[in-house]
Design an enzyme around this catalytic site. Structure first.
Site, PDB file in Angstrom:
ATOM      1  N   ARG A  42      -2.791   8.423 -10.833  1.00 62.11           N
ATOM      2  CA  ARG A  42      -3.956   8.615 -11.707  1.00 62.11           C
ATOM      3  C   ARG A  42      -5.253   8.919 -10.949  1.00 62.11           C
ATOM      4  NH1 ARG A  42      -4.303   3.718 -15.545  1.00 62.11           N
ATOM      5  NH2 ARG A  42      -2.768   2.758 -14.181  1.00 62.11           N
ATOM      6  N   LYS A  67      -4.100   6.696  -2.202  1.00 59.56           N
ATOM      7  CA  LYS A  67      -5.053   5.882  -2.963  1.00 59.56           C
ATOM      8  C   LYS A  67      -5.809   4.878  -2.104  1.00 59.56           C
ATOM      9  CE  LYS A  67      -3.730   2.844  -6.220  1.00 59.56           C
ATOM     10  NZ  LYS A  67      -3.391   2.366  -7.573  1.00 59.56           N
ATOM     11  N   ALA A 125       0.822  -1.212   0.000  1.00 59.68           N
ATOM     12  CA  ALA A 125       0.000   0.000   0.000  1.00 59.68           C
ATOM     13  C   ALA A 125       0.852   1.256   0.000  1.00 59.68           C
ATOM     14  CB  ALA A 125      -0.920  -0.007   1.224  1.00 59.68           C
ATOM     15  N   ALA A 126       2.038   1.164  -0.612  1.00 52.26           N
ATOM     16  CA  ALA A 126       2.952   2.314  -0.557  1.00 52.26           C
ATOM     17  C   ALA A 126       2.848   3.223  -1.767  1.00 52.26           C
ATOM     18  CB  ALA A 126       4.388   1.823  -0.410  1.00 52.26           C
ATOM     19  N   GLY A 127       2.229   2.720  -2.828  1.00 50.55           N
ATOM     20  CA  GLY A 127       2.207   3.469  -4.086  1.00 50.55           C
ATOM     21  C   GLY A 127       1.417   4.766  -3.980  1.00 50.55           C
ATOM     22  N   ASN A 187     -36.145  24.607  23.152  1.00 48.65           N
ATOM     23  CA  ASN A 187     -35.297  23.867  24.095  1.00 48.65           C
ATOM     24  C   ASN A 187     -33.979  24.578  24.393  1.00 48.65           C
ATOM     25  OD1 ASN A 187     -34.493  23.430  21.432  1.00 48.65           O
ATOM     26  ND2 ASN A 187     -33.517  21.477  21.927  1.00 48.65           N
ATOM     27  N   TYR A 246     -41.059  21.103  15.606  1.00 52.18           N
ATOM     28  CA  TYR A 246     -39.748  20.736  16.120  1.00 52.18           C
ATOM     29  C   TYR A 246     -39.906  20.211  17.547  1.00 52.18           C
ATOM     30  CZ  TYR A 246     -35.168  20.860  18.175  1.00 52.18           C
ATOM     31  OH  TYR A 246     -34.030  20.492  18.835  1.00 52.18           O
ATOM     32  N   ASN A 304      -6.957   2.051 -10.135  1.00 50.85           N
ATOM     33  CA  ASN A 304      -5.921   3.024 -10.490  1.00 50.85           C
ATOM     34  C   ASN A 304      -6.498   4.398 -10.759  1.00 50.85           C
ATOM     35  OD1 ASN A 304      -3.657   1.187 -10.495  1.00 50.85           O
ATOM     36  ND2 ASN A 304      -4.609   0.285 -12.299  1.00 50.85           N
TER      37      ASN A 304
END
Ligand code: UD1
Ligand code: CA
Length: 453
Positions: A15, A22, A9-11, A383, A363, A224
Site C-alpha cells: 500500500r 517500506k 521487516a520482510a513484508g 576563486n 560571493y 501501511n
C-alpha cells in the site's frame, strides 16, 4: 537471561506504492527501521536479528552501520514463519522481544515493561485500545479479564470484531517456550499464513500470558500507507518541538518546525515559523532564527541572529553575528564574532574576522578575511579558474569598494582600500589604494538613437 530482539521487516508494504522497501521510508529523514533499531539497541541486547525479504539488499546496505544479524525470509508466509527464521540463532534460555520494522515510534521504556512481565509469565504482549480497530488482531479475554488468545480481523466473528482492544504485534517471550509454540503454528486460517499471534492461545492454555496495554497509541502505530507515514512524522515532530520548548526554546509555532537530526539548544532561543533543522545543530543562548531558514550541521554562538530565508550548512557562527535575510552559508565557513552577512550573499569555505561586514549581493569563496573589513556590495572572489580553486586572503581593516572582483590567488594587505568597480589581479600592499577602472569619458551633445528615426 540474555535478551535477543527480533525485528520483522520482510513484508512488501504494497500500500505504500513504492519501489523503496517500506521500512526504508523515512521519519525525520531516517529510515523507519533505524528508529526501531535505536530503540532496540537502547535495551543493550545480546543480539538483534532483523528478518528481511522484500528489498533485502537495499535494507542491508542502508543500515549497514548497525551490528545486527540479518535473517532472510525468502517467502513471506506470515509473522509466525518470520520469527521462526530467526530462532536458530537464539538460545533456549534467552528472552525474545519481537518488534516490527514498520512501527517506528516504539520506545525502549515500553519494551522494557514487556520484558519485565516475563518474570511471572512466558509471554507478554502489548495491546492497545483503539477507536477504530479494523485490521488489527483482537485480544480475546475471559469474563474476569484473562487473555486467552488473539483472533485476526479476517478470522473474527461479528461479535469479536466489536472488541476494541487490538494487538500491536509487539511481544516478549521466553525463547524455549516460544520455539515449542512456533513449531505448532499452522496456516489453517483465512489468510493461509503462519500467524505469530497463534502462540498467544497456546501460552494462555498454560496460564502464562500477561498483557500490557499501551498508553500512547501513536507509539505502537504501524505504517501501511504514505498517509500513515505522514501522520507519524507529525507525531514525531510534535515530540521534538515539545522537547525543545522544555529546554527553554520559544517556538513561534510548534507545528511549523521540523527537526531531522539532533538539536542541542540553550535557553532563550527563539525560532520563527517554517524552520528546518538538520544534522547536528547547536544553538547557544539567545540565538534567534527567522522564518523559513534551513540549518544543517551548524553551531550558532550566543546571540546570533539568522534573518528569514537563510540557508546555512557546515558552519560555525561566532557570537553576535547577524546573517540574512536570504543569505547562503556553505560548508567550511567560520565567522568570528559580530560579523554581518547580508542579503544575497553566499559564503563558502571561508573565514571572516570579527566585526567584518559583507552586506549585499556578494560571493566569498575559499577566502580568509581579517577583522574589521567592509566588503562592498557585489564583491566577488573569483576563486575558480575552470580547473582549480584558489585562495583570496584579505588582511584586517580592508575596505573593498562595491562591484569588485578579486581574481584568486590574490592577497590584499591590512588597511588597504580597493576602489569600487575594480578587477584585482595582483596582490595589494598594506595601507595602499588599489584601483583598476577604465577612465570615464564624456561626450557632450550625444544623440541617443531613437526608434523609427
Ligand atoms: C499483524 C498481527 C495483528 C496485529 C497487526 C498490528 C499477525 C498474524 N497479526 O497483522 O494481530 O494487530 O500486525 O499491526 O501477526 N512480516 C514479515 N514476514 C511475513 C509477514 C509479515 O516480516 O511473512 C512483517 C511485516 O513486514 C510487518 C510485520 O511483520 O512489519 C507485520 O506484518 P503484517 O502483514 O503487516 O501483519 P498484519 O496483518 O498487519
Ligand atoms: Ca500491518
Amino acid at each position: 537471561m540474555p535478551l535477543h530482539i527480533v525485528i520483522l521487516a520482510a513484508g512488501q508494504g504494497t500500500r505504500m506504492r513504492s519501489s523503496l522497501p517500506k521500512v526504508l521510508h523515512p521519519i525525520a529523514a531516517r529510515p523507519m527501521l533505524a528508529h526501531v533499531l535505536d530503540a532496540a539497541f537502547a535495551l543493550s541486547p545480546e543480539q538483534v536479528h532483523v528478518v528481511i525479504g522484500h528489498g533485502a539488499d537495499a535494507v542491508r546496505t542502508q543500515l549497514a552501520a548497525y551490528p545486527v544479524a540479518w535473517v532472510s525470509q525468502d517467502r513471506q508466509l506470515g509473522t509466525g514463519h518470520a520469527v521462526q527464521q530467526a530462532m536458530p540463532g537464539i538460545p533456549d534460555d534467552a528472552r525474545v522481544l519481537i518488534l516490527y520494522g514498520d512501527v517506528p515510534l516504539i520506545r525502549a521504556a515500553t519494551c522494557q515493561q514487556l520484558l519485565d512481565r516475563l518474570q511471572q509469565a512466558d509471554l507478554a504482549l502489548l495491546s492497545v485500545e483503539l477507536a477504530e480497530p479494523r485490521g488489527y488482531g483482537r485480544i480475546l479475554r475471559t469474563a474476569d479479564g484473562q487473555v486467552v488468545g488473539i483472533r485476526e480481523d479476517k478470522d473474527c466473528t461479528p461479535e469479536q470484531r466489536r472488541i476494541r482492544e487490538g494487538n500491536t504485534g509487539l511481544m516478549a517471550a521466553r525463547a524455549g517456550a516460544l520455539r515449542a509454540w512456533l513449531a505448532c503454528v499452522s496456516c489453517n486460517n483465512a489468510q493461509g499464513e503462519y500467524y505469530l499471534t497463534d502462540v498467544v492461545g497456546m501460552a494462555a492454555g498454560a496460564g502464562r500470558v500477561e498483557a500490557v496495554i499501551a498508553v500512547d497509541e501513536h507509539e505502537v502505530a504501524g505504517v501501511n500507507s504514505r498517509a500513515q507515514l505522514a501522520a507519524l512524522e507529525r507525531v514525531y515532530q510534535a515530540h521534538q518541538a515539545r522537547v525543545l520548548m522544555d529546554e527553554g526554546v520559544s517556538l513561534a509555532d510548534p507545528a511549523r518546525l521540523d527537526v531531522r537530526g539532533r538539536v542541542i539548544a540553550a535557553r532563550d532561543v527563539f525560532i520563527d515559523v517554517n524552520v528546518l533543522l538538520e544534522g547536528e545543530v547547536v544553538l547557544a543562548p539567545n540565538v534567534r532564527i527567522g522564518a523559513g531558514c534551513v540549518l544543517k550541521d551548524v553551531v550558532l554562538s550566543e546571540g546570533v541572529e539568522i534573518r528569514p530565508h537563510s540557508i546555512l550548512e557546515g558552519a560555525t557562527i561566532g557570537a553576535g553575528c547577524m546573517i540574512g535575510p536570504f543569505a547562503r552559508i556553505r560548508p567550511g565557513t567560520l565567522l568570528a564574532e559580530h560579523t554581518h552577512i547580508g542579503n544575497y550573499v553566499e559564503v563558502k569555505a571561508s573565514q571572516i574576522g570579527a566585526g567584518s561586514k559583507v552586506n549585499h549581493l556578494s560571493y566569498i569563496g575559499d577566502s580568509e578575511i581579517g577583522a574589521g573589513c567592509n566588503i562592498g556590495a557585489g564583491t566577488i572572489t573569483c576563486n575558480y579558474d575552470g580547473a582549480n580553486k584558489h585562495k583570496t586572503v584579505i588582511g584586517d581593516d580592508v575596505f573593498v569598494g562595491s562591484d569588485t572582483q578579486l581574481v584568486a590567488p590574490v592577497t590584499v594587505g591590512a588597511g588597504a582600500t580597493i576602489g569600487a568597480g575594480s578587477t584585482i589581479t595582483k596582490d595589494v600592499a598594506a595601507n595602499t589604494l588599489a584601483l583598476s577602472r577604465s577612465p570615464q569619458i564624456q561626450r557632450s551633445g550625444w544623440k541617443r538613437p531613437r526608434k523609427g528615426g
